[in-house]
Design an enzyme around this catalytic site. Structure first.
Site, PDB file in Angstrom:
ATOM      1  N   ASP A 143       0.688  -1.196   0.115  1.00 50.17           N
ATOM      2  CA  ASP A 143      -0.039  -0.034   0.013  1.00 50.17           C
ATOM      3  C   ASP A 143       0.805   1.200   0.037  1.00 50.17           C
ATOM      4  O   ASP A 143       0.555   2.299  -0.715  1.00 50.17           O
ATOM      5  CB  ASP A 143      -0.982  -0.085   1.182  1.00 50.17           C
ATOM      6  CG  ASP A 143      -2.021  -0.963   0.981  1.00 50.17           C
ATOM      7  OD1 ASP A 143      -2.508  -1.229  -0.195  1.00 50.17           O
ATOM      8  OD2 ASP A 143      -2.523  -1.565   2.097  1.00 50.17           O
ATOM      9  N   ARG A 182       1.608   4.294  17.367  1.00 47.97           N
ATOM     10  CA  ARG A 182       1.412   5.394  16.320  1.00 47.97           C
ATOM     11  C   ARG A 182       1.761   7.031  16.927  1.00 47.97           C
ATOM     12  O   ARG A 182       2.260   7.643  15.926  1.00 47.97           O
ATOM     13  CB  ARG A 182      -0.091   5.593  16.093  1.00 47.97           C
ATOM     14  CG  ARG A 182      -0.660   4.100  15.425  1.00 47.97           C
ATOM     15  CD  ARG A 182       0.034   3.739  14.036  1.00 47.97           C
ATOM     16  NE  ARG A 182      -0.166   2.386  14.133  1.00 47.97           N
ATOM     17  CZ  ARG A 182       0.386   1.718  12.869  1.00 47.97           C
ATOM     18  NH1 ARG A 182       1.134   2.267  12.287  1.00 47.97           N
ATOM     19  NH2 ARG A 182      -0.042   0.471  13.014  1.00 47.97           N
ATOM     20  N   ASP A 240      -6.016   3.346  13.242  1.00 48.07           N
ATOM     21  CA  ASP A 240      -4.639   4.132  12.888  1.00 48.07           C
ATOM     22  C   ASP A 240      -4.683   5.300  12.333  1.00 48.07           C
ATOM     23  O   ASP A 240      -3.998   6.068  12.663  1.00 48.07           O
ATOM     24  CB  ASP A 240      -3.720   3.061  12.334  1.00 48.07           C
ATOM     25  CG  ASP A 240      -3.364   1.716  13.268  1.00 48.07           C
ATOM     26  OD1 ASP A 240      -3.080   2.046  14.393  1.00 48.07           O
ATOM     27  OD2 ASP A 240      -3.164   0.750  12.630  1.00 48.07           O
ATOM     28  N   SER A 243      -4.009  -9.068   7.010  1.00 53.17           N
ATOM     29  CA  SER A 243      -3.475  -7.578   7.080  1.00 53.17           C
ATOM     30  C   SER A 243      -2.666  -7.953   8.456  1.00 53.17           C
ATOM     31  O   SER A 243      -3.442  -8.250   9.597  1.00 53.17           O
ATOM     32  CB  SER A 243      -4.648  -6.714   7.098  1.00 53.17           C
ATOM     33  OG  SER A 243      -4.057  -5.462   7.883  1.00 53.17           O
TER      34      SER A 243
END
Ligand code: ARG
Length: 401
Positions: A13, A93, A122, A173
């Site tokens: 991605d 994050r 996220d 994922s």
């Protein structure tokens, strides 16, 4: 051209995002790769970004600051989301956001970009953290805008000569860092389906774990783990070692139907052997050295702390306030906890501390007892006063039977 800092993992991605940002917005891309303990070859990720067309690629190993400044404070708080999730991705994050903002300032970029989708947590955590650190930065989110399916993303990559990893056939994922691994999608989207074995990478199935238990002694100093089995160890090594040891015994698998920030219930599988062992041990030590009231209040703080980490609110006043309480609560949380690892269980089997509140002479039923049982009579008389008073005035007849 305008510069953009793109958080770049090297995956499909974000690789596609490099091409897409150039094509759609005509931007100069500076790829920023942040290792939180999950990447083995930073240099080849950097090179890949350049090959795809980034004008510059920066790689930062932030593993130690991740563990020391984010993971261990969360451990001191015993922050576990919905009693299940040790918050690995969520804790990463704010640090990634911080490094993105710093890179933007260093490189003179007014735009930052990341590859989060529009359905997850996220995106919220990154956007909120970035805007807290520099509200003037513009945030561009390719995956949220392009709305491509996985197949379309792969097709787009192929037309633009972007290498598609052979593992693209993996239906999952996966997001991982040194504190844990998160796996979703594919068959896992059916909450009734048992996770297939290929989902797991850090933990053994119980069927294959050793028939002999492993004992580990964990040393803590002010709530921070400092050593294993009497040997001092740096934080990163300590967490790695515990993953290995506990993973061997099938510890750390979590199957969680969780409530996302955006209102979706989702099924996530986690592997977090070290987190399970350390939180279990840390709690056991706190039971020994904190008072009943401290433990009680602290468990409420644990819940609040976990919620705010999950919800992307790291850079807030309430986080600082709770952290101040947690830090002060840890003053005497020093000592050793003995853990037995066996067949998926992580059992506390011993604990000791120079600040222990456990008084043998008060607790014992053997010789040496210093507690005066006759004092209990008077105590119970007073303790029961309000109970008796209320019962006489208000107890419904069906309870009295
Ligand atoms: N649900 C977890 C969280 O919100 C992990 C998110 C990423 N998971 C993944 N499998 N890519 O923190």
């Amino acid at each position: 051209m305008n510069k953009v800092i793109l958080a770049y993992s090297g995956g499909l991605d974000t690789s596609v995002a490099i091409q897409w940002l150039r094509e759609k917005y005509n931007l100069d891309i500076i790829a920023l790769t942040v290792n939180l303990g999950n990447m083995s070859d930073l240099e080849s990720i950097r090179q890949k970004a350049l090959d795809i067309g980034a004008i510059k690629a920066i790689a930062i190993d932030a593993t130690s600051s991740f563990i020391e400044s984010y993971v261990f404070p969360a451990l001191q708080a015993n922050a576990i989301y919905e009693d299940e999730y040790p918050l690995a991705c969520a804790l990463g994050r704010p640090l990634i956001a911080q490094l993105m903002v710093k890179a933007a300032h260093d490189e003179g970029a007014a735009i930052v970009a990341h590859g989060c989708t529009g359905k997850g947590n996220d995106q919220v955590r990154l956007d909120v953290s970035i805007s807290a650190l520099d509200p003037k930065l513009k945030i561009v989110t390719p995956a949220r805008e392009w709305n491509m399916t996985r197949e379309q993303t792969i097709a787009y990559a192929q037309t633009h000569g972007i290498p598609v990893p052979i593992t693209k056939s993996s239906p999952y994922s996966i997001d991982e860092n040194l504190w844990g691994r998160a796996i979703e999608c594919g068959v896992l989207e059916n909450p009734w389906s048992e996770p297939p074995r290929d989902v797991f990478a850090w933990t053994k199935p119980i069927e294959e774990t050793p028939d002999i238990a492993n004992y580990v002694e964990i040393n803590f100093s002010r709530g921070i783990p400092t050593g294993l089995n009497g040997k001092e160890m740096n934080p990163v090594k300590l967490v790695q070692t515990l993953h290995e040891t506990a993973g061997q015994h099938g510890i750390g698998r979590i199957d969680h139907i969780e409530n996302r920030i955006v209102g979706i219930k989702s099924r996530e599988i986690y592997e977090a052997p070290a987190a399970i062992v350390l939180v279990t041990a840390h709690r056991a030590l706190e039971q020994l050295v904190l008072s009943k009231e401290q433990l009680c209040f602290k468990s409420m703080v644990a819940n609040e702390y976990a919620e705010l980490i999950y919800n992307g609110l790291w850079f807030t006043g309430i986080r600082q306030n709770l952290a101040a309480f947690v830090t002060s609560s840890q003053e005497y949380v020093s000592g050793t906890v003995k853990i037995k690892l066996f067949k998926g269980n992580c059992q506390v089997v011993g604990r000791k501390s120079p600040y222990s509140l456990y008084d043998y002479n008060l607790a014992t039923y053997d010789e040496g007892d210093t507690f005066t049982p006759s004092d209990a009579t008077g105590f119970i008389h007073i303790w029961s006063l309000p109970v008796k008073t209320q019962a006489q005035a208000q107890m419904p007849p069906h309870e009295r039977r």
